[in-house]
Design a protein around this motif. Structure first.
Motif, PDB file in Angstrom:
ATOM      1  N   UNK A  48      78.793  -3.769 -16.898  1.00 33.25           N
ATOM      2  CA  UNK A  48      80.134  -3.611 -17.453  1.00 33.25           C
ATOM      3  C   UNK A  48      80.991  -2.724 -16.550  1.00 33.25           C
ATOM      4  N   UNK A  49      80.412  -1.652 -16.034  1.00 32.29           N
ATOM      5  CA  UNK A  49      81.146  -0.796 -15.104  1.00 32.29           C
ATOM      6  C   UNK A  49      81.462  -1.533 -13.808  1.00 32.29           C
ATOM      7  N   UNK A  50      80.527  -2.340 -13.334  1.00 26.90           N
ATOM      8  CA  UNK A  50      80.755  -3.114 -12.114  1.00 26.90           C
ATOM      9  C   UNK A  50      81.853  -4.136 -12.276  1.00 26.90           C
ATOM     10  N   UNK A  51      81.879  -4.829 -13.398  1.00 22.76           N
ATOM     11  CA  UNK A  51      82.911  -5.835 -13.661  1.00 22.76           C
ATOM     12  C   UNK A  51      84.273  -5.158 -13.814  1.00 22.76           C
ATOM     13  N   UNK A  52      84.296  -4.008 -14.472  1.00 28.99           N
ATOM     14  CA  UNK A  52      85.563  -3.281 -14.633  1.00 28.99           C
ATOM     15  C   UNK A  52      86.083  -2.805 -13.286  1.00 28.99           C
ATOM     16  N   UNK A  53      85.201  -2.271 -12.459  1.00 27.32           N
ATOM     17  CA  UNK A  53      85.605  -1.824 -11.124  1.00 27.32           C
ATOM     18  C   UNK A  53      86.075  -3.008 -10.277  1.00 27.32           C
ATOM     19  N   UNK A  54      85.401  -4.135 -10.395  1.00 26.21           N
ATOM     20  CA  UNK A  54      85.788  -5.325  -9.627  1.00 26.21           C
ATOM     21  C   UNK A  54      87.186  -5.788 -10.015  1.00 26.21           C
ATOM     22  N   UNK A  55      87.468  -5.880 -11.304  1.00 25.44           N
ATOM     23  CA  UNK A  55      88.799  -6.350 -11.710  1.00 25.44           C
ATOM     24  C   UNK A  55      89.885  -5.368 -11.268  1.00 25.44           C
ATOM     25  N   UNK A  56      89.612  -4.091 -11.415  1.00 27.08           N
ATOM     26  CA  UNK A  56      90.613  -3.082 -11.046  1.00 27.08           C
ATOM     27  C   UNK A  56      90.879  -3.075  -9.543  1.00 27.08           C
ATOM     28  N   UNK A  57      89.806  -3.082  -8.745  1.00 17.48           N
ATOM     29  CA  UNK A  57      89.970  -2.986  -7.299  1.00 17.48           C
ATOM     30  C   UNK A  57      90.492  -4.285  -6.679  1.00 17.48           C
ATOM     31  N   UNK A  58      90.101  -5.420  -7.213  1.00 13.45           N
ATOM     32  CA  UNK A  58      90.641  -6.693  -6.709  1.00 13.45           C
ATOM     33  C   UNK A  58      92.130  -6.776  -7.030  1.00 13.45           C
ATOM     34  N   UNK A  59      92.521  -6.350  -8.226  1.00 10.64           N
ATOM     35  CA  UNK A  59      93.945  -6.360  -8.575  1.00 10.64           C
ATOM     36  C   UNK A  59      94.734  -5.450  -7.625  1.00 10.64           C
ATOM     37  N   UNK A  60      94.193  -4.295  -7.316  1.00  5.96           N
ATOM     38  CA  UNK A  60      94.873  -3.393  -6.380  1.00  5.96           C
ATOM     39  C   UNK A  60      94.934  -3.986  -4.979  1.00  5.96           C
ATOM     40  N   UNK A  61      93.836  -4.623  -4.562  1.00 10.60           N
ATOM     41  CA  UNK A  61      93.801  -5.215  -3.222  1.00 10.60           C
ATOM     42  C   UNK A  61      94.818  -6.339  -3.095  1.00 10.60           C
ATOM     43  N   UNK A  62      94.926  -7.180  -4.115  1.00 18.69           N
ATOM     44  CA  UNK A  62      95.888  -8.278  -4.077  1.00 18.69           C
ATOM     45  C   UNK A  62      97.314  -7.735  -4.153  1.00 18.69           C
ATOM     46  N   UNK A  63      97.538  -6.770  -5.011  1.00 19.35           N
ATOM     47  CA  UNK A  63      98.888  -6.245  -5.206  1.00 19.35           C
ATOM     48  C   UNK A  63      99.408  -5.503  -3.985  1.00 19.35           C
ATOM     49  N   UNK A  64      98.526  -4.882  -3.227  1.00 18.32           N
ATOM     50  CA  UNK A  64      98.978  -4.116  -2.067  1.00 18.32           C
ATOM     51  C   UNK A  64      98.946  -4.931  -0.772  1.00 18.32           C
ATOM     52  N   UNK A  65      98.518  -6.174  -0.846  1.00 15.71           N
ATOM     53  CA  UNK A  65      98.468  -7.030   0.345  1.00 15.71           C
ATOM     54  C   UNK A  65      99.864  -7.455   0.753  1.00 15.71           C
ATOM     55  N   UNK A  66      99.955  -7.972   1.961  1.00 19.40           N
ATOM     56  CA  UNK A  66     101.258  -8.407   2.464  1.00 19.40           C
ATOM     57  C   UNK A  66     101.405  -9.927   2.493  1.00 19.40           C
ATOM     58  N   UNK A  67     100.288 -10.659   2.351  1.00 19.69           N
ATOM     59  CA  UNK A  67     100.357 -12.117   2.368  1.00 19.69           C
ATOM     60  C   UNK A  67      99.146 -12.687   1.633  1.00 19.69           C
ATOM     61  N   UNK A  68      99.147 -14.001   1.459  1.00 16.27           N
ATOM     62  CA  UNK A  68      98.042 -14.658   0.752  1.00 16.27           C
ATOM     63  C   UNK A  68      96.733 -14.495   1.523  1.00 16.27           C
ATOM     64  N   UNK A  69      96.781 -14.664   2.843  1.00 12.91           N
ATOM     65  CA  UNK A  69      95.567 -14.526   3.654  1.00 12.91           C
ATOM     66  C   UNK A  69      95.024 -13.102   3.575  1.00 12.91           C
ATOM     67  N   UNK A  70      95.908 -12.126   3.644  1.00 17.24           N
ATOM     68  CA  UNK A  70      95.511 -10.723   3.545  1.00 17.24           C
ATOM     69  C   UNK A  70      94.904 -10.441   2.171  1.00 17.24           C
ATOM     70  N   UNK A  71      95.509 -10.987   1.125  1.00 16.59           N
ATOM     71  CA  UNK A  71      95.002 -10.785  -0.238  1.00 16.59           C
ATOM     72  C   UNK A  71      93.619 -11.404  -0.406  1.00 16.59           C
ATOM     73  N   UNK A  72      93.423 -12.618   0.116  1.00 21.08           N
ATOM     74  CA  UNK A  72      92.114 -13.265   0.022  1.00 21.08           C
ATOM     75  C   UNK A  72      91.045 -12.474   0.755  1.00 21.08           C
ATOM     76  N   UNK A  73      91.368 -12.005   1.956  1.00 20.99           N
ATOM     77  CA  UNK A  73      90.398 -11.236   2.736  1.00 20.99           C
ATOM     78  C   UNK A  73      90.046  -9.932   2.038  1.00 20.99           C
ATOM     79  N   UNK A  74      91.042  -9.236   1.517  1.00 17.39           N
ATOM     80  CA  UNK A  74      90.791  -7.970   0.821  1.00 17.39           C
ATOM     81  C   UNK A  74      89.974  -8.191  -0.454  1.00 17.39           C
ATOM     82  N   UNK A  75      90.337  -9.205  -1.228  1.00 21.27           N
ATOM     83  CA  UNK A  75      89.623  -9.478  -2.480  1.00 21.27           C
ATOM     84  C   UNK A  75      88.164  -9.836  -2.207  1.00 21.27           C
ATOM     85  N   UNK A  76      87.908 -10.643  -1.187  1.00 24.10           N
ATOM     86  CA  UNK A  76      86.527 -11.008  -0.845  1.00 24.10           C
ATOM     87  C   UNK A  76      85.719  -9.792  -0.421  1.00 24.10           C
TER      88      UNK A  76
END
Length: 155
Positions: A48-76
């Motif tokens: 549960x902690x891992x899933x919560x951290x994943x959703x939070x950090x992926x959302x931050x990575x996508x939101x702070x990215x500059x493009x779709x490719x950057x967002x995909x790379x950061x999220x992965x």
């Protein structure tokens, strides 16, 4: 009052050795399920902690990215790191990235992105007989939202 035989009185009054037997039986009957419950709840809490951290950090990575490719790379990169850290089975992990409010392009500059991560936790010591290991999984889910950077580019 009926009178008992002396041999019966002697047997009823003799309790030598019964405390050790009671401790062993009581310990096995009570302690084993409690230990299993503690271990199981620990595993579920870890996922549960891992899933919560994943959703939070992926959302931050996508939101702070500059493009779709950057967002995909950061999220992965974030997902791979968290799957290893929390020992989540990557085959049971599902990630959904969507935008709040139905914008034309998701994600887009200034939009709000929602990341939902779902995983299932296998219970310990459940044998893979007749699909019991799949039937006894516990699902954990978490969602996070973040505002996408206004510097987002489409390409």
């Amino acid at each position: 009052m009926p009178r008992r035989r002396p041999s019966t009185d002697r047997l009823l009054g003799d309790e030598r050795g019964s405390a050790a037997l009671e401790f062993i039986v009581g310990g096995v009957i009570l302690l084993v399920p409690i230990v299993y419950l503690i271990v199981t709840l620990g595993i579920i809490q870890s996922h549960a902690l891992g899933v919560e951290a994943a959703s939070r950090h992926v959302a931050r990575a996508v939101a702070s990215a500059e493009s779709v490719q950057d967002a995909d790379a950061r999220a992965s990169a974030v997902l791979d790191s968290l799957v290893r850290e929390y020992e989540i089975d990557a085959d049971t992990l599902a990630v959904d990235v969507s935008c709040v409010g139905r914008p034309a392009e998701c994600p887009g500059a200034g939009e709000t992105v929602r990341v939902t991560v779902v995983a299932s936790v296998p219970l310990p010591l459940v044998p893979p007989v007749l699909g019991l290991d799949e039937a006894t999984r516990v699902g954990v889910e978490s969602s996070s939202v973040q505002k996408v950077s206004r510097y987002w580019r489409d390409g």
